[in-house]
Design a protein around this motif. Structure first.
Motif, PDB file in Angstrom:
ATOM      1  N   LYS A  22       0.836  -1.195   0.000  1.00 45.16           N
ATOM      2  CA  LYS A  22       0.000   0.000   0.000  1.00 45.16           C
ATOM      3  C   LYS A  22       0.879   1.257   0.000  1.00 45.16           C
ATOM      4  O   LYS A  22       1.868   1.343   0.730  1.00 45.16           O
ATOM      5  CB  LYS A  22      -0.884   0.002   1.252  1.00 45.16           C
ATOM      6  N   THR A  24       1.266   4.253   1.509  1.00 43.09           N
ATOM      7  CA  THR A  24       0.689   4.758   2.756  1.00 43.09           C
ATOM      8  C   THR A  24       0.589   6.279   2.751  1.00 43.09           C
ATOM      9  O   THR A  24       1.403   6.967   2.127  1.00 43.09           O
ATOM     10  CB  THR A  24       1.523   4.302   3.964  1.00 43.09           C
ATOM     11  N   GLU A  45       3.272   4.361   8.018  1.00 42.18           N
ATOM     12  CA  GLU A  45       3.543   2.956   7.709  1.00 42.18           C
ATOM     13  C   GLU A  45       2.813   2.005   8.656  1.00 42.18           C
ATOM     14  O   GLU A  45       2.752   0.798   8.407  1.00 42.18           O
ATOM     15  CB  GLU A  45       5.041   2.683   7.722  1.00 42.18           C
ATOM     16  N   GLN A  48       0.209   0.268   6.764  1.00 47.69           N
ATOM     17  CA  GLN A  48       0.597  -0.704   5.753  1.00 47.69           C
ATOM     18  C   GLN A  48      -0.199  -1.992   5.951  1.00 47.69           C
ATOM     19  O   GLN A  48      -0.763  -2.229   7.019  1.00 47.69           O
ATOM     20  CB  GLN A  48       2.104  -0.974   5.864  1.00 47.69           C
TER      21      GLN A  48
END
Length: 415
Positions: A22, A24, A45, A48
């Motif tokens: 992803k 983020t 993160e 994530q």
């Protein structure tokens, strides 16, 4: 693999990870920005897929293995977040994984690793530290001719972590300061190298917990050294020795290092949860916890703090609160010897305690001498400055006390 045969290519890694990792969000934080008189952006993160950036490096390496290597499977050693990244990658790529984790790994991380592995991984809990389980993992890898996936000291891993930097500049090209946590050094090495290549004027700050200053000590000694012991509380950033590759890169790109007390990290965890509804693990709070030390460097600047992980076991919250209160000077433990006269306990409650002080623990050490023998007493204050008044009232009322917060040996034994 040497630097001469491997060239970091974070953009290529980002393309490789595009359908798995992803991107983020980079979120502006008004409260922190006003407090530090700058623009604070949080690189989340913790949002994530596996709640940390570790998936980036793990998938980047495993996805480039040959079909033959994938058929034999992979092995890793991890305190938790790297394990989850490897487990998720094994499931996505259909390869077997054997994951070694320290016995003290929080249960939440163990359970998450099993979940992300989705039947593709076997977990082995062994040793008290990452370094202990690393030895076991390497021996297992050699015996079974599998591929070892290092948590940080590998160029493919470092390249994957560097994609955090790619996303930061995509979202905020004018970034001036980046604060990153350091455990083994993979994130700081990869992201730091990429950011400096794109803009040599970006100021890069690495942050470690006080109890595990492996990169700081490596800088002092001119290369990685093995610390004789570490505080394992910040489990996602506590290793006895940083990587050789990560050290070389960090030494070239980091502008400075900061160490943050574990208690300060705990205070930051609680504030992020209570004020921002952000759930972070101890390693995930490092960058924000360092802001107090960086006021001059960041004033008026656009600053990115990497929130590196959100795998925090709710069962740890009481310990986190306790460490925060101790660090902030709001909780104190004593051995109290009560005066041998009638009503001593009542005198303690009425005359020694302040109007807003709270007894959080009380137990007589000698069960046969209640109300006369010594007692272990925990007191929580409303304000740090109330402590001196409390000590004065102990003395005025002729109570003998030992301040356990100042005696590490007694504190660890009794509290």
């Amino acid at each position: 693999m040497s630097a001469n045969t491997f060239q970091l290519n974070p953009e290529a890694a980002a393309a490789r990870l595009a359908n798995v990792v992803k991107h983020t969000p980079l979120i502006y934080n008004r409260r922190l920005s006003e407090k530090y008189d700058c623009e604070i952006w949080l690189k989340r993160e913790d949002l994530q897929i596996v709640r940390s950036y570790k998936l980036r490096g793990a998938y980047n390496m495993i996805s480039q293995l040959s079909a033959n290597e994938l058929s034999r499977g992979v092995v890793c050693a991890s305190a938790g977040n790297h394990a989850q990244g490897v487990a998720y990658s094994c499931d996505k790529l259909g390869t077997k994984g054997v994951i070694f984790m320290p016995e003290i790994t929080p249960k939440q991380k163990v359970q998450q690793t099993e979940m992300f592995g989705n039947g593709q991984v076997e977990l082995v809990l062994v040793g008290d530290t990452f370094d202990d389980c690393l030895k076991e993992a390497l021996a297992y890898t050699a015996k079974h001719q599998m591929t070892f996936i290092p948590p940080f000291d590998n160029y493919s891993i470092i390249e994957g972590q560097a994609t955090v930097g790619v996303e930061i500049l995509e979202d905020l090209p004018e970034t001036e300061v980046v604060i990153m946590p350091i455990g083994g050094g993979g994130l700081a090495a990869g992201t730091g190298t990429y950011l400096k290549e794109k803009n040599k004027n970006i100021h890069l700050i690495g942050v470690e917990p006080e109890g595990a200053p492996s990169m700081m000590e490596a800088f002092k000694h001119g290369g990685p050294i093995t610390l004789p012991e570490i505080n394992r509380f910040v489990d996602g950033a506590s290793v006895k020795r940083v990587g050789s590759l990560t050290y070389d890169l960090c030494a070239k790109v980091l502008d400075e290092m900061k160490l943050v007390a574990e208690g300060k990290i705990c205070t930051t965890i609680l504030k992020l949860y209570n004020e921002e509804a952000i759930v972070v693990e101890p390693a995930g709070a490092l960058s924000v916890a360092a802001l107090d030390q960086c006021r001059e460097q960041i004033k008026g600047k656009k600053v990115v703090c990497v929130i590196s992980g959100g795998n925090n076991d709710i069962a740890r919250m009481q310990e986190i609160k306790e460490k925060s209160l101790l660090y902030e000077g709001l909780k104190h433990y004593f051995i109290v010897r009560f005066p041998q006269r009638p009503g001593a306990l009542k005198l303690f409650v009425n005359n020694v305690l302040g109007p807003h002080d709270d007894i959080t623990r009380f137990e007589f050490i000698k069960k046969t001498e209640k109300e006369q023998g010594p007692a272990l007493v925990g007191i929580e204050l409303t304000h740090k400055d109330d402590y001196e008044g409390l000590l004065t009232r102990f003395k005025e009322n002729r109570f003998e006390v030992i301040e356990l917060n100042k005696d590490r040996t007694l504190f660890e034994y009794l509290v």
